[in-house]
Write an enzyme that holds these catalytic residues in place. Structure first.
Site, short mmCIF file in Angstrom:
data_model
loop_
_atom_site.label_atom_id
_atom_site.label_comp_id
_atom_site.label_asym_id
_atom_site.label_seq_id
_atom_site.Cartn_x
_atom_site.Cartn_y
_atom_site.Cartn_z
N ARG A 1 -1.21 -0.58 -8.47
CA ARG A 1 -2.61 -0.23 -8.18
C ARG A 1 -2.67 1.29 -8.23
NH1 ARG A 1 -3.76 -0.83 -2.26
NH2 ARG A 1 -4.22 -3.03 -2.59
N ASP B 1 0.86 -1.20 0.00
CA ASP B 1 0.00 0.00 0.00
C ASP B 1 0.89 1.24 0.00
OD1 ASP B 1 -2.39 -1.39 0.14
OD2 ASP B 1 -2.67 -1.09 2.28
C1 LIG Z 1 -8.81 -1.11 -3.52
C2 LIG Z 1 -8.35 0.22 -3.02
C3 LIG Z 1 -7.11 0.32 -2.41
C4 LIG Z 1 -6.65 1.57 -1.97
N1 LIG Z 1 -5.35 1.70 -1.50
C5 LIG Z 1 -4.87 2.92 -1.21
C6 LIG Z 1 -3.50 3.12 -0.88
O1 LIG Z 1 -2.68 2.19 -0.82
N2 LIG Z 1 -3.08 4.39 -0.60
C7 LIG Z 1 -3.94 5.47 -0.66
O2 LIG Z 1 -3.50 6.61 -0.43
N3 LIG Z 1 -5.24 5.30 -0.96
C8 LIG Z 1 -5.73 4.07 -1.23
N4 LIG Z 1 -7.05 3.93 -1.58
C9 LIG Z 1 -8.02 5.04 -1.34
C10 LIG Z 1 -8.04 6.02 -2.49
O3 LIG Z 1 -6.85 6.77 -2.52
C11 LIG Z 1 -9.24 6.99 -2.36
O4 LIG Z 1 -9.10 7.74 -1.19
C12 LIG Z 1 -10.59 6.29 -2.33
O5 LIG Z 1 -10.65 5.24 -3.22
C13 LIG Z 1 -11.73 7.30 -2.68
O6 LIG Z 1 -11.55 7.80 -3.95
P1 LIG Z 1 -12.34 7.30 -5.26
O7 LIG Z 1 -11.32 6.94 -6.27
O8 LIG Z 1 -13.26 6.22 -4.93
O9 LIG Z 1 -13.03 8.60 -5.81
P2 LIG Z 1 -13.95 9.71 -5.12
O10 LIG Z 1 -14.05 10.81 -6.12
O11 LIG Z 1 -13.48 10.03 -3.75
O12 LIG Z 1 -15.34 8.97 -4.99
C14 LIG Z 1 -16.12 8.59 -6.10
C15 LIG Z 1 -17.43 8.01 -5.57
O13 LIG Z 1 -17.15 6.82 -4.85
C16 LIG Z 1 -17.96 6.72 -3.68
N5 LIG Z 1 -17.08 6.74 -2.49
C17 LIG Z 1 -15.77 7.10 -2.44
N6 LIG Z 1 -15.29 6.96 -1.19
C18 LIG Z 1 -16.32 6.53 -0.44
C19 LIG Z 1 -16.45 6.20 0.94
N7 LIG Z 1 -15.43 6.30 1.79
N8 LIG Z 1 -17.66 5.78 1.37
C20 LIG Z 1 -18.71 5.66 0.52
N9 LIG Z 1 -18.63 5.96 -0.79
C21 LIG Z 1 -17.46 6.38 -1.27
C22 LIG Z 1 -18.89 7.90 -3.73
O14 LIG Z 1 -20.06 7.48 -4.42
C23 LIG Z 1 -18.13 8.90 -4.57
O15 LIG Z 1 -18.97 9.82 -5.20
C24 LIG Z 1 -7.50 2.70 -2.06
C25 LIG Z 1 -8.75 2.58 -2.69
C26 LIG Z 1 -9.17 1.38 -3.17
C27 LIG Z 1 -10.50 1.30 -3.87
#
Ligand SMILES: Cc1cc2nc3c(=O)[nH]c(=O)nc-3n(C[C@H](O)[C@H](O)[C@H](O)COP(=O)(O)OP(=O)(O)OC[C@H]3O[C@@H](n4cnc5c(N)ncnc54)[C@H](O)[C@@H]3O)c2cc1C
Length: 307
Positions: free
Chosen positions: A180, A130
């Site tokens: 990722r 991560d």
């Molecule tokens: C499999 C996976 C692994 C990850 N690993 C890391 C990592 O190693 N390091 C790191 O910095 N980040 C990690 N993240 C988190 C990532 O950086 C984002 O903070 C997170 O995915 C929210 O962003 P989004 O791309 O979904 O887009 P956004 O624009 O934030 O969200 C898009 C839509 O997704 C939904 N959504 C997003 N977040 C949420 C929530 N918390 N609860 C409910 N609905 C939500 C909503 O409908 C929103 O409108 C990971 C995410 C995923 C999916």
């Protein structure tokens, strides 16, 4: 507007003990976390696998300050790999370097990571490192690049909110390291990261294109419908089949999207966190969508009124 306060709270470890003891916050946490024990995660992964999806297990924990805790986390990951093998689960694991003692000693962290990678390699499995806050970006990449030749079964995460990411994409693609791609979940200053969502999304799309076209089995990790659609369209236009990349989503978020992607024939992996150290993870999920807290409070109030 509430992103920064939740991210601030995620770093306030003094609050962790208090918050994790509250029954109500624990209930909220278990919407995003499989449970306290490996057993709970195994149960969730079985359900996930039965729905035709794969998983990545994350034993929650980060920024450990004692060697003992780093060793314990390593044993937990080794145990997770044994369970994955004996139960024939379709799952890999995700590890944070600060959970393996990066803040204490880089040598210790490397040695522990190598133990995990060696066992995963024997079991023909994969370890995702991560990505944490920007204080660790370079060190994380350096360690992954140093170990990748010996352990090709490790991959890394890149965050599209960082200015540096498009350059990092070129580097990982040249080395053949699996990535990722995420937007990024930490609080970063405007000197190194895009403050505006539109810029973060634009960088995500550019990085996605490079990874899908030139990367090794990239993971497109987002719940953002627009970026998911952009990935699907880009792959279609370039004749890239759905088995050359996967989508990744977090446990407890957008189950509708998980189902839709699977039905459309894409590979989908669910990130399944478990363990008692859920406080910073929960705060980051609330930072992404403060409405989660509002919905939860409303549902609790409704239950109390009905009782
Ligand atoms: C499999 C996976 C692994 C990850 N690993 C890391 C990592 O190693 N390091 C790191 O910095 N980040 C990690 N993240 C988190 C990532 O950086 C984002 O903070 C997170 O995915 C929210 O962003 P989004 O791309 O979904 O887009 P956004 O624009 O934030 O969200 C898009 C839509 O997704 C939904 N959504 C997003 N977040 C949420 C929530 N918390 N609860 C409910 N609905 C939500 C909503 O409908 C929103 O409108 C990971 C995410 C995923 C999916």
């Amino acid at each position: 507007m509430l992103r920064a306060p939740f991210l601030y709270l995620s770093r306030r470890r003094g609050l962790q003990r208090f918050v994790t003891r509250q029954k109500l916050t624990a209930r909220l946490a278990y919407r995003f976390v499989a449970g306290d024990r490996l057993e709970d995660a195994v149960r969730v992964v079985k359900e996930v696998n039965a729905r035709g999806l794969t998983a990545s297990l994350d034993h929650l924990g980060e920024n450990v300050t004692e060697e003992r805790a780093a060793h314990a986390a390593t044993e937990d990951y080794l145990a997770a790999f044994e369970r994955i093998a004996t139960e024939r689960l379709d799952a890999n694991v995700s590890v944070k370097l600060t959970q393996l003692g990066l803040d204490i000693s880089p040598d210790l962290c490397r040695a522990l990571l190598e133990r995990i990678l060696a066992r995963a390699r024997q079991l023909d499995n994969f370890v995702r490192i991560d990505m944490e806050g920007s204080a660790y970006t370079q060190r994380t990449l350096d360690l992954v690049f140093a170990l990748h030749e010996k352990y090709p079964n490790c991959g890394v995460v890149l965050q599209s909110y960082l200015f540096r990411t498009l350059e990092d994409v070129q580097r990982v693609n040249a080395l053949g390291v699996r990535v990722r791609l995420v937007k990024g979940a930490y609080d970063e200053p405007p000197s190194i990261a895009y403050p505006k969502k539109s810029d973060v999304d634009a960088c995500y799309e550019k990085a996605m294109r490079e990874l899908v076209l030139h990367g090794v089995y990239p993971a497109i990790a987002t719940h953002d419908d627009r970026l998911i659609e952009a990935t699907r369209a880009f792959a279609r236009e370039h004749g890239i089949s759905g088995d050359r990349f996967e989508f990744q989503l977090l446990f407890g978020i957008r189950r509708d999207l998980q189902e839709r992607l699977r039905k459309d024939g894409y590979r989908v992996r669910i990130y399944v966190p478990y363990g008692t150290e859920w406080y910073p993870y929960l705060m980051r999920r609330l930072a992404e969508r403060p409405a989660n807290l509002l919905f939860f409070v409303r549902s609790v109030l409704r239950e109390r009124r009905a009782a």
